[in-house]
Motif scaffolding. Structure first.
Motif, short mmCIF file in Angstrom:
data_model
loop_
_atom_site.label_atom_id
_atom_site.label_comp_id
_atom_site.label_asym_id
_atom_site.label_seq_id
_atom_site.Cartn_x
_atom_site.Cartn_y
_atom_site.Cartn_z
N TRP A 79 2.49 1.94 -3.26
CA TRP A 79 1.56 2.55 -4.21
C TRP A 79 1.31 4.02 -3.91
O TRP A 79 1.26 4.86 -4.81
CB TRP A 79 0.23 1.78 -4.21
CG TRP A 79 0.30 0.65 -5.20
CD1 TRP A 79 0.45 -0.68 -4.93
CD2 TRP A 79 0.28 0.79 -6.62
NE1 TRP A 79 0.54 -1.39 -6.10
CE2 TRP A 79 0.42 -0.52 -7.16
CE3 TRP A 79 0.15 1.87 -7.50
CZ2 TRP A 79 0.45 -0.77 -8.52
CZ3 TRP A 79 0.17 1.62 -8.86
CH2 TRP A 79 0.32 0.32 -9.37
N LEU A 80 1.16 4.33 -2.62
CA LEU A 80 0.93 5.73 -2.24
C LEU A 80 2.06 6.63 -2.74
O LEU A 80 1.83 7.72 -3.27
CB LEU A 80 0.83 5.84 -0.71
CG LEU A 80 -0.58 5.70 -0.15
CD1 LEU A 80 -0.54 5.76 1.37
CD2 LEU A 80 -1.46 6.83 -0.70
N THR A 81 3.30 6.18 -2.54
CA THR A 81 4.41 7.02 -2.97
C THR A 81 4.42 7.17 -4.49
O THR A 81 4.71 8.25 -5.01
CB THR A 81 5.77 6.44 -2.52
OG1 THR A 81 5.85 5.10 -2.99
CG2 THR A 81 5.92 6.46 -1.02
N LEU A 134 0.83 -1.21 0.00
CA LEU A 134 0.00 0.00 0.00
C LEU A 134 0.86 1.26 0.00
O LEU A 134 0.64 2.19 -0.78
CB LEU A 134 -0.88 -0.03 1.26
CG LEU A 134 -2.02 0.99 1.29
CD1 LEU A 134 -3.06 0.62 0.27
CD2 LEU A 134 -2.61 1.07 2.68
N LEU A 135 1.86 1.25 0.88
CA LEU A 135 2.72 2.43 0.98
C LEU A 135 3.48 2.67 -0.32
O LEU A 135 3.63 3.81 -0.77
CB LEU A 135 3.70 2.26 2.14
CG LEU A 135 3.10 2.58 3.50
CD1 LEU A 135 4.08 2.27 4.61
CD2 LEU A 135 2.68 4.05 3.55
N ILE A 158 1.78 7.20 -6.42
CA ILE A 158 0.71 8.13 -6.79
C ILE A 158 1.14 9.57 -6.50
O ILE A 158 0.96 10.48 -7.31
CB ILE A 158 -0.59 7.77 -6.04
CG1 ILE A 158 -1.11 6.43 -6.57
CG2 ILE A 158 -1.63 8.85 -6.22
CD1 ILE A 158 -2.21 5.81 -5.73
N ALA A 159 1.77 9.76 -5.31
CA ALA A 159 2.22 11.11 -4.95
C ALA A 159 3.24 11.62 -5.96
O ALA A 159 3.18 12.78 -6.41
CB ALA A 159 2.84 11.09 -3.55
#
Ligand SMILES: Nc1ncnc2c1ncn2[C@@H]1O[C@H](COP(=O)(O)OP(=O)(O)OP(=O)(O)O)[C@@H](O)[C@H]1O
Ligand SMILES: [Mg+2]
Lengths: 274, 301
Positions: free
Chosen positions: B36-38, B33-34, B40-41
Motif C-alpha cells: 500500500w505504501l508504494t 502494508l508495504l 500511495i507514493a
C-alpha cells in the motif's frame, strides 16, 4: 654439453598425398611476450577435411585463425613463419588480410548471425563483394547446401537471431559459403549444438568437401574420426616454463587413431576413448 | 528373531502443511502494508504530472482544440489589447532551431561515438571524453546560452543560428552517450563474423555496428530533440525573440518557450491564454518525439 643442447621435439613433416591448398609453416606465434605455438608444419589438402585435435590451450584455435589472418585483430599477436596460399605468403607485407578472408572463410564456435533477416545474413557477403548475378538464387543455393532451406524457406524475412542454436550455426555456414570461398575454417563448429544438429553439420561438412577445402578444430575425438580425412594432433609443452603449443603428429585420421607413431598421441587418444 | 516392531509408527507423520494465504499473520500484514505504501507514493508522484497536464488541457485546450486552431497555429502574436493572434512564428522558430541543433549534434555525436565505442574504447582520450560528456549532461542549460553568447552573439548578434548552436551544445552529450552505449552493446562475435567475411573496419562499422545499434542511437537522438524543444534558458541569450516569421537564420527568432515566458507575465487576458496554448503545443511536440523514440526504439530483429 650444456642443458640447452637437448633439442626441442619437432614433429616429422606430414607428406600430403594430394594438392596442398594452404601450406602453413609456423616458426613461432606470440601473444605479446607469451610464446603460444612453436615449430608446427600443417599442410591443408584440397577437397579434404583436416581436423585439429589436442588438449585445451595447446593453440589449435591460434593456428587455425592464423590461416586467414583473423588473429591480426588481436593487437599483441605476432606470427613468425609463413602460410603459403596458392604460392603466395599471406603474411607477406603487400598482402591485404581483408582480401585473404574473402577467399578463406570462417565459421566460429558460437553461432554469430547478424541482427538482420535470414535472407540478408546470407546475402551479406554477396553484397559486400558487389556480386552482379542473381542474389536470390545464390542465397537459396547456399541455404540448400547448408541443409537449412526447408526449415526457413517460408520465413526468410524473419530475424536470423530467431532461429535455434543449430539452425543459427547452419545459417552461419550458409553465410560463409554463399560467396563460394576456397577454404572454410571452422573452430569447434558443433560445440554449441546438440547431437542431432551436430550430425547435420557433420553430414553437411562431408558434402561441402566436394567443393571446398575444410579445416576444423574439434574437442570431440569421435567427430574427428567421423569427418576428418587428415588429423593434426597438438600438445602443450610445459617443460620450458611456459605453456607452448606444438604439433606432435599429423597424418591420415585412421593412422593417427589406430597406429599413432608418437607415445603422446597414443596416450591422448586412449585417454579420450577409455 | 527381529525385535523391530512394525506395527506402531516410531515417527509421527508430518502434519499437513498449510498452504492457504494467512491474511492476519505478521508477515502477510507487513507485506500488505508495504504494498500500500508504494501505491500511495506512486500516486503522490503522479499528482504534479497529472495536474500539470490537466491544467494545460483545461487552459490551453480551449484555443487549440477549437475552430480558431488555424489562426492560433499560424497567426502572429498580438500586441497590447489586440484580440486573436497566434503562435506561428514561435512554433516555426522552435522547429527551425531544434532542426539546426539536430543537424549539428547528430553527425558529430555519432562520429564521436564510433570513436569512443568501436575504434578506441579504452584510450586516454576516450576515457576523458566520456567523462566530460557525462559532466555535460548535467550542465545547467543556461550556461550553454551564456557560452554561445560569449562566443557568437557578441560578434554576430542574436540569431536563430546562435540559438540552434546553443541547443546543439546541450544535445551533443545525450546523442553521444546513447550512441556509444548502443554501439558498444554490439557483441564482439558479430564483429568477428563480419571480419571473417572479409569486411574492412569501415565496412564492419557501416554494415554491422551502426545498423545493429541503430535503434538505440535513434532513441538517444529523439530524447535529445525532445529535451532541446523545451529549453528556454539557452535561447534567452542567443535567439532572443521576434514577433514575425523567421526569414533568415541570422536574425533574432521567436521560440515557444520564450513566448510562454513573455506572454505569461503580461496583464492581457488574450496573451495569457496564448501562453497556455503555446505550453500545450510544446508539450505535445515533446510528447510526439518521445513516442517516436519509443516506436523507433523497438528493434526489428
Ligand atoms: N587473445 C589472446 N591474448 C593472449 N593470449 C592468448 C589469446 N588467445 C589465446 N591465447 C593463449 O594462447 C594459448 C593457445 O590458445 P588457443 O585459444 O589457441 O588454444 P586452443 O587449443 O584453441 O584451446 P581450446 O581447446 O580451449 O579452445 C593459450 O595459452 C591462450 O592463453
Ligand atoms: Mg580454441
Amino acid at each position: 654439453m650444456n642443458a640447452t643442447a637437448e633439442a626441442l621435439f619437432v614433429a616429422e613433416p606430414f607428406q600430403a598425398s594430394g594438392d596442398v591448398v594452404i601450406d602453413c609453416k609456423v616458426d613461432k606465434i606470440f601473444y605479446g611476450d607469451f610464446l603460444a605455438v612453436r615449430d608446427s608444419i600443417v599442410p591443408i589438402e584440397k577437397h579434404k577435411i583436416t581436423g585439429f585435435i589436442g588438449p585445451s590451450g595447446c593453440g589449435k584455435s591460434t593456428v587455425l585463425r592464423s590461416l586467414n589472418r583473423m588473429n591480426d585483430l588481436i593487437q599483441v599477436f605476432r606470427f613468425e613463419g609463413n602460410v603459403m596460399y596458392h604460392g603466395q605468403d599471406i603474411y607477406a607485407k603487400k598482402v591485404d588480410p581483408v582480401v585473404v578472408r574473402r577467399y578463406i572463410g570462417m565459421v566460429f564456435q558460437q553461432p554469430n548471425p547478424f541482427s538482420m533477416s535470414i535472407y540478408d545474413n546470407v546475402a551479406f557477403g554477396l553484397r559486400l563483394n558487389r556480386f552482379k548475378g542473381d542474389v536470390e538464387e545464390r542465397v537459396e543455393k547456399a541455404l540448400r547446401s547448408a541443409a537449412l532451406w526447408n526449415e526457413v524457406k517460408d520465413k526468410l524475412k524473419n530475424s536470423g537471431l530467431s532461429l535455434s542454436g543449430g539452425q543459427q550455426q547452419r545459417l552461419c555456414i550458409a553465410r560463409a559459403i554463399a560467396t563460394e570461398p576456397d577454404v572454410l575454417l571452422m573452430d569447434e563448429p558443433c560445440s554449441a549444438l546438440d547431437p542431432i544438429a551436430t550430425r547435420q553439420v557433420e553430414e553437411l561438412m562431408l558434402e561441402l568437401k566436394e567443393h571446398y577445402t575444410l579445416a576444423m578444430v574439434t574437442h570431440n575425438m569421435q567427430q574427428a574420426t567421423r569427418v576428418a580425412d587428415t588429423t593434426a594432433f597438438f600438445s602443450v609443452d610445459i617443460s620450458q616454463g611456459g605453456r607452448t603449443g606444438y604439433l606432435v603428429e599429423m597424418g591420415p585420421t585412421r593412422q593417427i587413431f589406430e597406429d599413432p607413431r608418437e607415445q603422446l598421441t597414443k596416450e591422448y587418444i586412449s585417454g579420450e576413448f577409455s | 528373531m527381529s525385535d523391530i516392531d512394525l506395527t506402531t509408527r516410531a515417527i509421527e507423520p508430518p502434519r499437513l502443511p498449510r498452504l492457504e494465504h494467512q491474511t492476519f499473520e505478521i508477515r502477510a500484514l507487513k507485506s500488505g502494508l508495504l504494498t500500500w505504501l508504494t501505491w500511495i507514493a506512486a500516486g503522490l508522484a503522479a499528482i504534479p504530472l497529472l495536474s500539470v497536464i490537466y491544467m494545460l488541457i483545461f487552459k490551453g485546450g480551449s484555443r487549440l482544440f477549437s475552430s480558431s486552431i488555424g489562426e492560433v497555429l499560424t497567426g502572429l502574436p498580438p500586441a497590447g489589447f489586440e484580440m486573436g493572434g497566434g503562435i506561428g512564428p514561435a512554433l516555426v522558430g522552435t522547429l527551425v532551431m531544434v532542426g539546426i541543433g539536430a543537424l549539428i549534434s547528430i553527425p558529430i555525436g555519432i562520429l564521436a561515438a564510433i570513436y569512443l565505442g568501436v575504434l578506441e574504447p579504452s584510450s586516454r582520450i576516450s576515457t576523458n571524453a566520456r567523462f566530460l560528456a557525462k559532466v555535460l549532461t548535467g550542465f545547467p542549460s543556461i550556461l550553454a546560452g551564456v557560452f554561445v553568447y560569449a562566443v557568437i552573439v557578441i560578434h554576430f548578434g542574436y540569431s536563430a543560428m546562435a540559438g540552434g548552436i546553443a541547443l546543439a551544445v546541450l544535445m551533443l552529450p545525450t546523442v553521444l552517450l546513447a550512441a556509444e552505449e548502443a554501439m558498444s552493446q554490439v557483441p564482439q562475435r558479430m564483429k568477428d563474423a563480419a571480419y571473417g567475411m572479409g569486411c574492412t573496419r569501415t565496412q564492419v562499422i557501416l554494415k554491422v555496428v551502426l545498423p545493429t545499434g541503430l535503434t538505440g542511437i535513434l532513441t538517444g537522438v529523439m530524447l535529445a530533440i525532445a529535451g532541446a524543444a523545451g529549453e528556454s534558458a539557452p535561447l534567452l541569450f542567443t535567439a532572443l525573440f521576434s514577433n514575425y516569421y523567421i526569414s533568415e537564420l541570422n536574425e533574432p527568432t521567436a521560440s515557444l518557450s520564450i513566448l510562454i515566458y513573455n506572454f505569461s507575465g503580461m496583464p492581457f487576458q488574450n496573451q495569457i491564454e496564448l501562453a497556455w496554448t503555446a505550453s500545450l503545443a510544446l508539450v505535445l511536440i515533446v510528447l510526439m518525439f518521445n513516442i517516436l523514440a519509443r516506436i523507433l526504439g523497438r528493434s526489428k530483429y
